[in-house]
Design an enzyme around this catalytic site. Structure first.
Site, PDB file in Angstrom:
ATOM      1  N   ASP A   8       0.837  -1.203   0.000  1.00  0.00           N
ATOM      2  CA  ASP A   8       0.000   0.000   0.000  1.00  0.00           C
ATOM      3  C   ASP A   8       0.877   1.261   0.000  1.00  0.00           C
ATOM      4  OD1 ASP A   8      -2.062   1.784   0.373  1.00  0.00           O
ATOM      5  OD2 ASP A   8      -2.898   0.775   2.124  1.00  0.00           O
ATOM      6  N   GLY A  21      -5.079   3.272  -8.062  1.00  0.00           N
ATOM      7  CA  GLY A  21      -5.305   3.438  -9.498  1.00  0.00           C
ATOM      8  C   GLY A  21      -4.472   4.526 -10.137  1.00  0.00           C
ATOM      9  N   ASP A  45     -10.638   3.850  -1.436  1.00  0.00           N
ATOM     10  CA  ASP A  45     -11.212   2.800  -0.582  1.00  0.00           C
ATOM     11  C   ASP A  45     -12.728   2.671  -0.728  1.00  0.00           C
ATOM     12  OD1 ASP A  45      -8.641   2.734   0.305  1.00  0.00           O
ATOM     13  OD2 ASP A  45      -9.115   2.953   2.429  1.00  0.00           O
TER      14      ASP A  45
HETATM   15  C1  GLA Z   1      -5.501   2.093   2.856  1.00  0.00           C
HETATM   16  C2  GLA Z   1      -5.984   0.947   1.978  1.00  0.00           C
HETATM   17  C3  GLA Z   1      -7.025   0.146   2.749  1.00  0.00           C
HETATM   18  C4  GLA Z   1      -6.410  -0.380   4.046  1.00  0.00           C
HETATM   19  C5  GLA Z   1      -5.840   0.769   4.856  1.00  0.00           C
HETATM   20  C6  GLA Z   1      -5.028   0.273   6.042  1.00  0.00           C
HETATM   21  O1  GLA Z   1      -6.512   2.994   3.125  1.00  0.00           O
HETATM   22  O2  GLA Z   1      -6.514   1.422   0.781  1.00  0.00           O
HETATM   23  O3  GLA Z   1      -7.517  -0.923   1.963  1.00  0.00           O
HETATM   24  O4  GLA Z   1      -5.402  -1.314   3.725  1.00  0.00           O
HETATM   25  O5  GLA Z   1      -4.975   1.582   4.072  1.00  0.00           O
HETATM   26  O6  GLA Z   1      -4.429   1.295   6.764  1.00  0.00           O
END
Ligand code: GLA
Length: 418
Positions: A168, A218, A239
């Site tokens: 991430d 994306g 998200d």
């Molecule tokens: C981001 C990701 C989520 C999750 C959080 C965790 O927002 O997009 O899917 O993994 O981090 O902190």
């Protein structure tokens, strides 16, 4: 309300990232594409060619997740029949991380006393286990991430027996992109691609098949370069949230991305919210139907020990799962929209055609008489089909009025389309 996201505007909303537990805002606009092509690396052998299925801790537990919750989730995946229906991965999301020691080894925090033992437990159930990190110093939850320790971390994951990594972006923006290339978006994007490539190579070096899930919302048309850095799936949006607007908006943003999906390489519209929030049964059904049509990873994110029977029935509908897992690996196309109704089709390996008709109308209590135009789907005359939510045979005639409650779906499989 219908929301269609633009996939083509050339400015990046970089400022929306933060290192707090707040999820990053969805990228409303796309970044300029990095000019430098990603370094070509041999592909990680895809650990599986169909979209991954399983459960991830974030949507229900967020930062509260513990070792016990993961063990419970594994137990319930088996007990509820979800494992038999194809759900395989138990993925620990953010907030398992502790501190690095002087040798750079990252330790788990007190919520996860023994990750190897946890992985062994999940494996003993015939399941696989996933973990989470990022290319920056910090994860989105503010925990230690992998910057400068990519190979060390990948080796540790492989040693634990990890089968899946969600990687991430989070603080990489402030730690590296802003610092090394201030005011140069294209250079920032090159740094981002290189960071994902670095972990892709580190995973490959371990020799263990580990599904590589890119999570950077994306940016920079990730679908064009993710496979070249070893990515098996890549998030296409910000998200997801457990409400209809979020789910419908994200599904709509997948239209046009179908050419980037293929066996082993998937657009990821984010994890499932089925069973979460205040989604109605129709909304849960439509969410699951759309994700199956989109060949999306099916990562449930609900409270498995307290799952209601009707939610279990949705998540374990074999006919719908078979659409998602179809070996041809073709993601659905949105063929046309009329009023507030969308029609998606997906060709399947055995020559069948899946069709989803979605009523996105916002009035919860009304129905929308809608006339299905078979010719627009390349079909001629009445079609014999199976309604995948009632399990019953149906005949679809041309211009047949279809009544759908608000946010509901008609999902059919036409075995021999003509
Ligand atoms: C981001 C990701 C989520 C999750 C959080 C965790 O927002 O997009 O899917 O993994 O981090 O902190």
């Amino acid at each position: 309300m219908r929301v269609f996201a633009s996939l083509s505007v050339a400015i990046l909303a970089l400022a929306s990232l933060s290192t707090s537990a707040q999820p990053p805002a969805p990228p409303q606009m796309q970044a300029p594409k990095a000019q430098l092509a990603a370094p070509q690396v041999p592909q990680l052998a895809p650990p599986q060619v169909v979209p991954p299925m399983g459960w991830n801790s974030w949507n229900f537990f967020a930062e509260r997740v513990t070792d016990k919750d993961i063990r419970d989730a594994a137990d319930h995946l088996v007990a509820t029949g979800m494992k038999d229906a194809g759900y395989t991965y138990i993925n620990i999301d953010d907030t398992w991380e502790g501190e690095r020691d002087v040798t750079g080894v990252l330790h788990t925090n007190s919520k996860f006393p023994d990750m190897k033992a946890l992985a062994d437990y999940v494996h003993s159930k015939g399941l696989k286990i996933g973990i989470y990190s990022g290319p920056g110093n910090k994860t989105c939850g503010g925990y230690a991430a992998s910057l400068g320790h990519e190979e060390q971390d990948a080796k540790m994951y492989a040693g634990w027996g990890i089968d899946y990594l969600k990687y991430d972006l989070c603080s990489f923006r402030v730690d590296v992109m802003d610092k090394q290339a201030p005011n140069d978006k294209a250079a920032q994007m090159r740094l981002m691609v290189a960071a994902y490539d670095k972990m892709g190579k580190a995973l490959q070096t371990t020799g263990r098949p580990i599904v590589y899930s890119l999570c950077q919302y994306g940016w920079d048309a990730v679908w064009e370069w993710a496979p070249s850095v070893g990515g098996n799936l890549w998030r296409t949006t910000g998200d997801v949230q457990a409400n209809w607007e979020s789910i419908y908006n994200i599904a709509s943003q997948q239209a046009g991305l179908e050419k980037y999906a293929s066996p082993g390489h998937w657009n990821d519209p984010d994890m499932l919210e089925v069973g979460n929030g205040k989604l109605s049964l129709a909304e849960n059904r439509t969410h699951f139907s759309l994700w199956a049509m989109l060949a999306a990873p099916l990562l449930a994110g609900n409270d498995l020990p307290n799952m209601k029977p009707e939610i279990r029935a949705i998540l374990t509908n074999r006919d719908v799962i078979a659409i998602d897992q179809d070996r041809l690996g073709k993601q659905a196309s949105r063929i046309y929209s009329e009023g507030e109704v969308d029609v998606w089709t997906r060709p399947l390996a055995d020559g069948a055609l899946a069709v989803a008709v979605v009523n996105a109308g916002s009035d919860r209590y009304s129905t929308h008489p809608f006339h299905l135009d078979l010719a627009k789907l390349g079909l001629h005359g009445p079609q014999t089909a199976k309604d995948l939510w009632t399990g019953k045979p149906v005949t679809l005639a041309d211009n047949q009025p279809i009544e759908l409650a608000s946010h509901d779906v008609l999902l059919v499989r036409i075995a021999s389309p003509r």
